[in-house]
Enzyme design. Structure first.
Site, mmCIF file in Angstrom:
data_model
loop_
_atom_site.group_PDB
_atom_site.id
_atom_site.type_symbol
_atom_site.label_atom_id
_atom_site.label_comp_id
_atom_site.label_asym_id
_atom_site.label_seq_id
_atom_site.Cartn_x
_atom_site.Cartn_y
_atom_site.Cartn_z
ATOM 1 N N ASP A 171 7.440 -2.681 0.518
ATOM 2 C CA ASP A 171 8.683 -2.821 -0.255
ATOM 3 C C ASP A 171 8.468 -3.138 -1.718
ATOM 4 O O ASP A 171 9.366 -2.962 -2.530
ATOM 5 C CB ASP A 171 9.559 -3.925 0.362
ATOM 6 C CG ASP A 171 8.971 -5.308 0.117
ATOM 7 O OD1 ASP A 171 7.733 -5.449 0.220
ATOM 8 O OD2 ASP A 171 9.732 -6.240 -0.189
ATOM 9 N N ASP A 189 2.841 -2.624 -3.412
ATOM 10 C CA ASP A 189 2.593 -1.732 -2.275
ATOM 11 C C ASP A 189 2.510 -0.268 -2.702
ATOM 12 O O ASP A 189 2.092 0.573 -1.913
ATOM 13 C CB ASP A 189 3.695 -1.867 -1.220
ATOM 14 C CG ASP A 189 3.762 -3.265 -0.630
ATOM 15 O OD1 ASP A 189 2.693 -3.878 -0.477
ATOM 16 O OD2 ASP A 189 4.868 -3.740 -0.344
ATOM 17 N N ASP A 228 3.012 -4.096 5.312
ATOM 18 C CA ASP A 228 2.851 -5.222 4.388
ATOM 19 C C ASP A 228 3.537 -6.423 5.050
ATOM 20 O O ASP A 228 4.451 -6.251 5.855
ATOM 21 C CB ASP A 228 3.517 -4.873 3.051
ATOM 22 C CG ASP A 228 3.519 -6.047 2.091
ATOM 23 O OD1 ASP A 228 2.457 -6.657 1.907
ATOM 24 O OD2 ASP A 228 4.595 -6.367 1.556
#
Length: 633
Positions: free
Chosen positions: A509, A513, A289
């Site tokens: 995180d 996600d 990400d």
């Protein structure tokens, strides 16, 4: 193993009793083997004892974690006015959420909490693996079991008992150590057919030697004193039963997994089970990400431009009012920027008293209604009955709001410099644009290069626009970029890489996600992230450091090379030992293993496999300079 030992000891003991009774009745003095049973059991118990000692060391990590929790806590007792009137030392198990605790220098923090007074540096290495002490000031969170170094802190307990970070880590490590890796199924299958196979081989050995002796295939001098072909064949068959060791096969995987999970915890990498450990060594793609993972997650507004003649202060108040209810890092950056701008501009409006400052802080935002957060697009709400939209081009297009060439050119300019352009529309007209940058983590580009050297292909996925995403990816060295992806779409990206059977890891995180972390073969949550992301992941990286991605994959590879070595040793031991015990070398070299020697070999084979696994305790996290083959002059 117990079946084989029981068969061997029972056979030798039963024969000896029968031989003794036969000798008492007939006067014939046949050899007896009572000592074989006694010595066999002695060696097996000694082996089990050594094995338990060695296995005990595999759970040293849990013992160390348990010992981190302090025995007592210093409770601050306050009166109704909130003033401290007494300090009382209590058992740390009695601490309740909301209790105010005092932590003096050099002592352990008794529970997870928030600093309410004081400033100090805290050593969190025992939990996160990060050696550098972390500064803690008012409103900073602290972890129970970590050590306060310099100043006095007053903390308010927020999590106690089994809810603390330390307790959850202990629980996680315990669960992981008891879990089975899929490779263990191989050992279980072998063990299921091992015992019947060995018993069959022992019977075959007995009948082969007995039959060969009956037809005179070997000389009589080979027989023991006062012995016969039956006794001679029986000792070989007992040695076969006893020397065979399914235990070495059974211990090959679980002991290595136990050591690896403990070593991982000591290095700030929490592994949730043997299956996750096994999958990580085969990872082909690592999907990152962008926000908060590759970047620091500390977004800051660098540019604010209006296009309608509205005053900048008024524009920022509108945007901050809309974003104040959002948990997105970009929203928090906008609110912080607007707050700083507002207080800086209007500092003279305060009457100089504390009450004036409080009024200023609470009353500077507009009232908002009908707030809606639109994942991957932005937010929308009503202010004074008029709609305000804050987000990307997609949000504007869906709402039918035109973007002028002037606005579009300004946004493109921001995106090409790796900044995110946030458009603001009020009453269906674009009134301004904010430019937001989120600096990359300093280790990001080196970690990406390191993964490529390890044969792992990095991929970046983000909800951000293509230009910004490409600019960031170019900076870190990632070629494969998936931009403008919705949170649910991240899981689809993971599945697209899995179609050809590749093992995919996802590093993230945030809450957005968690679907991708759950969909990935190996989900890795950066420890500074949210509880939901950590819950969905297979690995939790306690430090907010991308180097731990390399550590996680490297530890997994080292562990499974050790497991394979254990299996090779266990299989080779049995393949070599069983024929020797069956007397394959006796005709040519006169090598014969008494049953008690066979028992000692069997016990030591188990111990040696456990000791082999314990060598993993010497594991050291890889140094990036070694991975990248950098020569430092």
């Amino acid at each position: 193993m117990d079946v084989l030992v029981a068969v061997g000891t029972t056979a030798s003991y039963t024969y000896s009793v029968c031989a003794l009774l036969y000798g008492a009745l007939t006067g014939f003095r046949a050899p007896v083997y009572f000592e074989t049973s006694a010595m066999l059991i002695t060696f097996v118990l000694l082996g089990k004892y050594l094995e338990c000692l060695a296995k005990g060391k595999t759970s040293d990590a849990i013992k160390k974690l348990v010992e981190l929790a302090p025995a007592t806590a210093l409770l601050i007792i306050k009166d109704k006015g909130g003033r401290s009137i007494e300090e009382k030392e209590i058992d740390s198990l009695l601490v309740q959420p909301g209790d105010m605790l005092k932590v003096v220098p050099g002592t352990k923090i008794p529970a997870d909490g928030i600093v309410t007074w004081g400033s100090s540096y805290v050593n969190e290495s025992m939990v996160t693996g990060e050696a550098v002490p972390v500064q803690k000031e008012v409103n900073a969170s602290v972890i129970g079991g970590t050590i306060n170094l310099h100043g006095v802190l007053h903390i308010q307990a927020t999590k106690v008992g089994s809810d603390t970070v330390l307790s959850q880590i202990i629980s996680l490590v315990e669960t992981a150590q008891m879990s089975k890796a899929p490779i263990q199924k191989f050992a279980d299958y072998v063990a299921s057919i091992f015992v019947p196979t060995v018993v069959s081989l022992a019977l075959l050995t007995f009948f082969s030697w007995y039959g060969a002796g009956s037809i005179g295939a070997y000389p009589e001098e080979w027989l023991p004193e006062n012995g016969n072909h039956f006794v001679f064949a029986l000792m070989f068959s007992i040695a076969v039963v006893v020397i065979a060791c399914p235990c070495a096969l059974g211990l090959a995987t679980p002991t290595a997994v136990m050591v690896a999970t403990g070593v991982g915890a000591n290095n700030g990498v929490l592994i949730k089970g043997g299956d996750a450990l096994e999958r990580a060594q085969m990872v082909k793609y690592v999907i990152f990400d962008k926000t908060g993972t590759l970047t620091q997650g500390k977004a800051s507004v660098t540019t604010a431009k209006t296009f309608t003649g509205m005053q900048r202060g008024e524009f920022l108040r509108l945007v901050a009012s809309a974003e104040a209810s959002s948990e997105h890092p970009l929203a928090q950056a906008i609110v912080e920027y607007a707050r700083h701008f507002h207080f800086f501009d209007d500092s003279s409006a305060s009457d100089g008293t504390q009450n004036g400052a409080k009024e200023l802080k609470s009353g500077w935002l507009f009232d908002v209604s009908d707030f809606i957060a639109l994942p991957g697009r932005g937010v929308q709400c009503l202010i004074d009955g008029k709609p305000i939209l804050v987000g990307n081009r997609k949000l504007m297009a869906e709402s039918g709001i035109d973007i002028s060439d002037e606005v579009e050119n300004f946004v493109v300019e921001l995106e090409e410099s790796a900044r995110t352009g946030v458009l603001v529309a009020y009453d269906d007209i674009i009134i301004g644009v904010l430019g937001i940058s989120d600096p990359l983590k300093r280790e990001a580009s080196v970690v990406i290069e390191g993964l490529q050297k390890m044969g792992v292909r990095p991929v970046m996925v983000t909800g951000d626009n293509r230009r910004t995403a490409r600019a960031v990816a170019k900076e870190v060295g990632i070629q494969d970029v998936r931009a403008e992806v919705m949170p649910a779409g991240k899981a689809d990206v993971v599945q697209s890489f899995q179609k050809d059977g590749s093992i995919v890891a996802m590093v993230g995180d945030g809450i957005n996600d968690s679907p991708a972390l759950a969909a990935a073969d190996v989900g890795m949550a950066i420890g500074a992230g949210t509880d939901i992301a950590i819950e969905a992941a297979d690995y939790v990286l306690m430090r907010n450091n991308l180097e731990d991605v390399i550590t996680a994959i490297d530890l997994s590879r080292k562990t499974f090379s050790r497991i394979r070595l254990n299996y090779v040793f266990a299989i080779v031991y049995n393949v070599v030992a069983i024929p020797v015990a069956a007397g394959a070398l006796y005709p040519s070299l006169r090598i014969k293993l008494p049953p008690w020697v066979a028992g000692a070999c069997m016990a030591l084979s188990s111990v040696s496999v456990v000791c082999s696994s314990l060598l993993l305790r010497r594991y050291r996290r890889p140094r990036l300079t070694q991975i990248l083959e950098i020569v430092v002059e």
